[in-house]
Design a protein around this motif. Structure first.
Motif, mmCIF file in Angstrom:
data_model
loop_
_atom_site.group_PDB
_atom_site.id
_atom_site.type_symbol
_atom_site.label_atom_id
_atom_site.label_comp_id
_atom_site.label_asym_id
_atom_site.label_seq_id
_atom_site.Cartn_x
_atom_site.Cartn_y
_atom_site.Cartn_z
ATOM 1 N N THR A 115 0.787 -1.229 0.000
ATOM 2 C CA THR A 115 0.000 0.000 0.000
ATOM 3 C C THR A 115 0.818 1.277 0.000
ATOM 4 O O THR A 115 0.258 2.353 -0.183
ATOM 5 C CB THR A 115 -0.949 0.051 1.220
ATOM 6 O OG1 THR A 115 -0.169 0.018 2.408
ATOM 7 C CG2 THR A 115 -1.944 -1.084 1.199
ATOM 8 N N GLY A 116 2.098 1.171 0.229
ATOM 9 C CA GLY A 116 2.877 2.396 0.284
ATOM 10 C C GLY A 116 4.358 2.152 0.153
ATOM 11 O O GLY A 116 4.808 1.028 0.001
ATOM 12 N N GLN A 123 4.852 5.209 3.965
ATOM 13 C CA GLN A 123 4.126 6.388 3.512
ATOM 14 C C GLN A 123 2.737 5.921 3.111
ATOM 15 O O GLN A 123 2.579 5.187 2.141
ATOM 16 C CB GLN A 123 4.827 7.030 2.322
ATOM 17 C CG GLN A 123 6.087 7.761 2.665
ATOM 18 C CD GLN A 123 5.855 8.930 3.589
ATOM 19 O OE1 GLN A 123 6.512 9.039 4.593
ATOM 20 N NE2 GLN A 123 4.924 9.811 3.271
ATOM 21 N N LEU A 124 1.733 6.324 3.875
ATOM 22 C CA LEU A 124 0.350 5.938 3.597
ATOM 23 C C LEU A 124 -0.530 7.174 3.627
ATOM 24 O O LEU A 124 -0.589 7.880 4.642
ATOM 25 C CB LEU A 124 -0.156 4.935 4.645
ATOM 26 C CG LEU A 124 0.620 3.630 4.786
ATOM 27 C CD1 LEU A 124 0.145 2.855 6.002
ATOM 28 C CD2 LEU A 124 0.453 2.790 3.534
ATOM 29 N N ASP A 125 -1.203 7.438 2.533
ATOM 30 C CA ASP A 125 -2.130 8.575 2.478
ATOM 31 C C ASP A 125 -1.500 9.864 2.992
ATOM 32 O O ASP A 125 -2.054 10.545 3.855
ATOM 33 C CB ASP A 125 -3.405 8.261 3.269
ATOM 34 C CG ASP A 125 -4.152 7.054 2.723
ATOM 35 O OD1 ASP A 125 -4.115 6.847 1.503
ATOM 36 O OD2 ASP A 125 -4.750 6.329 3.529
ATOM 37 N N ASN A 126 -0.333 10.196 2.482
ATOM 38 C CA ASN A 126 0.385 11.422 2.846
ATOM 39 C C ASN A 126 0.773 11.497 4.317
ATOM 40 O O ASN A 126 0.974 12.578 4.861
ATOM 41 C CB ASN A 126 -0.420 12.667 2.448
ATOM 42 C CG ASN A 126 -0.580 12.769 0.954
ATOM 43 O OD1 ASN A 126 0.337 12.453 0.191
ATOM 44 N ND2 ASN A 126 -1.744 13.192 0.513
#
Length: 168
Positions: A83-84, A106-109
């Motif tokens: 996912t990141g 890094q996930l969703d900023n």
């Protein structure tokens, strides 16, 4: 107590010595061995302070379905990697020559600690010293929170990996 202090000092020295190494970035396509370790480019890496469910032990879901608990942990780690962007800082060496790492995703900023994400979601557990004391107090708190919220593996039944490893 003396052994724990020696281990803590050794880890501090290893951390200081390794601080000069740059962060290692991993693609999603690593070879997962457990829910807390993987291989990449011929090297083995292990999350520091994290203990995955043991492969070959049984996880029983609330509906009664059974599966391999260790595979549940691997699936969670693999999902996080997919996912990141994952970056890890080496902090020492294990007895089997694996590199202990502390990782961020890094996930969703947002930047999240991989160990905290796995443990707080109930996909992994806080590693402990042979005495039973947690390697990381923060990870022990994350595990307690996941258990209280009945998150992830805590929603079913399983043999806690620490009790399996410490034979308790």
């Amino acid at each position: 107590m003396r052994i724990e202090l020696s281990v803590a000092l050794a880890l501090l020295l290893a951390t200081t010595a390794r601080a000069q190494e740059e962060t290692i970035s991993f693609p999603a396509a690593v070879s997962f061995e457990t829910g807390d370790s993987w291989q990449y480019e011929g090297r083995k890496f292990r999350l520091f302070g994290v203990q995955a469910c043991i492969r070959g032990t049984i996880y029983r879901a609330p509906d009664g379905a059974e599966s391999d608990c260790g595979m549940q942990s691997i699936a969670s780690l693999a999902a996080l990697f997919s996912t990141g962007s994952i970056g890890c800082q080496p902090v020492g060496r294990a007895k089997d020559d694996a590199t202990f790492v502390v990782c961020a995703a890094q996930l969703d900023n947002a930047t999240v600690d991989v160990g905290t994400a796995l443990i707080s979601s109930g996909a992994a557990f806080a590693a402990v010293f042979p005495s039973g004391a947690p390697v990381s107090a923060a990870y022990a708190v994350a595990e307690s929170s996941a258990r209280d919220k009945v998150s992830g593996l805590w929603s079913g039944t399983f043999a806690h990996p620490v009790s399996v490893l410490l034979d308790k």
